[in-house]
Design a protein around this motif. Structure first.
Motif, short mmCIF file in Angstrom:
data_model
loop_
_atom_site.label_atom_id
_atom_site.label_comp_id
_atom_site.label_asym_id
_atom_site.label_seq_id
_atom_site.Cartn_x
_atom_site.Cartn_y
_atom_site.Cartn_z
N GLY A 222 -13.83 10.91 -13.15
CA GLY A 222 -14.10 12.28 -12.73
C GLY A 222 -14.56 13.15 -13.89
N GLU A 223 -13.93 12.97 -15.06
CA GLU A 223 -14.32 13.72 -16.24
C GLU A 223 -15.74 13.34 -16.68
N ARG A 226 -18.29 15.09 -14.50
CA ARG A 226 -18.48 16.51 -14.85
C ARG A 226 -19.28 16.67 -16.13
N LEU A 229 -23.05 15.89 -15.81
CA LEU A 229 -23.90 16.99 -15.34
C LEU A 229 -24.21 17.96 -16.47
N ALA A 299 -18.46 10.68 -7.58
CA ALA A 299 -18.00 11.96 -8.14
C ALA A 299 -19.18 12.73 -8.74
N GLN A 302 -21.17 14.25 -5.94
CA GLN A 302 -20.42 15.36 -5.34
C GLN A 302 -20.48 16.60 -6.24
N GLU A 303 -20.26 16.41 -7.54
CA GLU A 303 -20.36 17.53 -8.48
C GLU A 303 -21.75 18.14 -8.46
N LEU A 306 -22.22 20.28 -5.36
CA LEU A 306 -21.52 21.58 -5.48
C LEU A 306 -22.25 22.51 -6.42
N ALA A 307 -22.95 21.93 -7.41
CA ALA A 307 -23.67 22.74 -8.38
C ALA A 307 -25.10 23.04 -7.93
#
Length: 310
Positions: A222-223, A226, A229, A299, A302-303, A306-307
């Motif tokens: 997950g990190e 993030r 991105l 992930a 998905q990130e 959302l962005a």
């Protein structure tokens, strides 16, 4: 040549001791006038700074720099800022190097500088992964130790002036992953050449896989998503998409290889347990990478959604 080895560390005291002892045993080449080891403690809670101060006589080349917990990018930048050398060697605090490690980097750099007529290059050493804490350097080189990264701070040497021209590490990368490869993209655009230096060997120790590590490994994915991105926003190119696996090809690949998620960390657990119990933790880790990659790519998408990125 004055070499500064920069090592950020966070709660790694046992393996850090082996790392520093190996650096004290360096057989330096004529290219090296002197060297230092700049250890940047990133707010460790395991007593690392006090231990280093108490062990100063064992590590005469070591200088300790302390900071509040800010991540490896900030730690490496701080190390470079405090370094006295004109060449920076980056390694991780869980890397144990051979006695000729620094001399191999130095000799390769000098040959490249002379051939090029400038210092726009860096040497990239070999990293051998091992779970052998007692004798990490006894590990043999394996196919899965090969890396295709352009600039990875586990084992590189570069002129300090070139690093400073590139702008050092982006401290926006505060979680796990990509800060070194992002700097690598800037170096590549400057025309800085990668020089392979397989004789400069470091043995990267990490504990053998256990089942209780799986939640943290999932958290790391997950990190990485993030931070991936963050990397892509700075360099929105096809090349970076492939580096961070932000393509539909990667998403399809990991969905197929895990049968749409049927092969996951739960369904694999009995097999992983059997492999670990029978001494095949390396094989278990490679098998676990299938669902971990799927988790990471999902992930990331998905990130991105959302962005508002595509």
């Amino acid at each position: 040549m004055f070499v500064s080895v920069v090592i950020p560390t966070y709660n790694r005291r046992p393996i850090l001791e082996k790392c520093l002892l190996a650096l004290e045993r360096q057989q330096v080449s004529p290219e090296i006038d002197r060297y230092e080891v700049v250890v940047v403690d990133d707010g460790s809670t395991d007593g690392t700074p006090d231990w280093l101060r108490g062990a100063a006589e064992r590590f005469p080349h070591v200088r300790l720099i302390e900071q509040s917990h800010g991540g490896p990018a900030e730690g490496r930048n701080r190390g470079v800022d405090h370094a006295h050398g004109d060449v920076i060697v980056f390694i991780d605090s869980d890397l144990v190097v051979t006695d000729s490690f620094l001399s191999c980097h130095a000799s390769s750099l000098v040959r490249s500088w002379e051939a090029r007529g400038d210092r726009l290059c860096f040497t990239y050493g070999a990293v051998v992964n091992t779970a052998n804490f007692e004798q990490p350097t006894a590990e043999r080189h394996k196919l899965r130790d090969l890396s295709w990264a352009y600039f990875a701070t586990g084992n590189v040497a570069i002129a300090k002036e070139v690093l400073q021209r590139a702008g050092l590490f982006d401290t926006g990368f505060r979680l796990y992953g990509w800060e070194d490869l992002e700097l690598g993209e800037r170096l590549r655009r400057m025309g800085v050449q990668l020089i392979k230096c397989p004789a400069a060997v470091g043995y990267h120790w990490h504990p053998a896989l256990t089942l209780d590590q799986i939640p943290r490994l999932i958290e790391v994915e997950g990190e990485r998503a993030r931070m991936g991105l963050v990397f892509f926003r700075k360099h929105p190119t096809r090349r970076v998409r492939f580096i961070i696996q932000f393509t539909w090809l990667h998403r399809l690949l990991w969905e197929l290889l895990t049968l749409g998620g049927l092969i996951n960390e739960h369904s694999l657990r009995p097999l992983l347990r059997w492999l670990i119990c029978h001494g095949y933790s390396g094989t278990a880790m490679e098998l676990l990478r299938l669902p971990l990659n799927r988790i990471g790519v999902r992930a990331l998408f998905q990130e991105a959604r959302l962005a508002g990125l595509r």
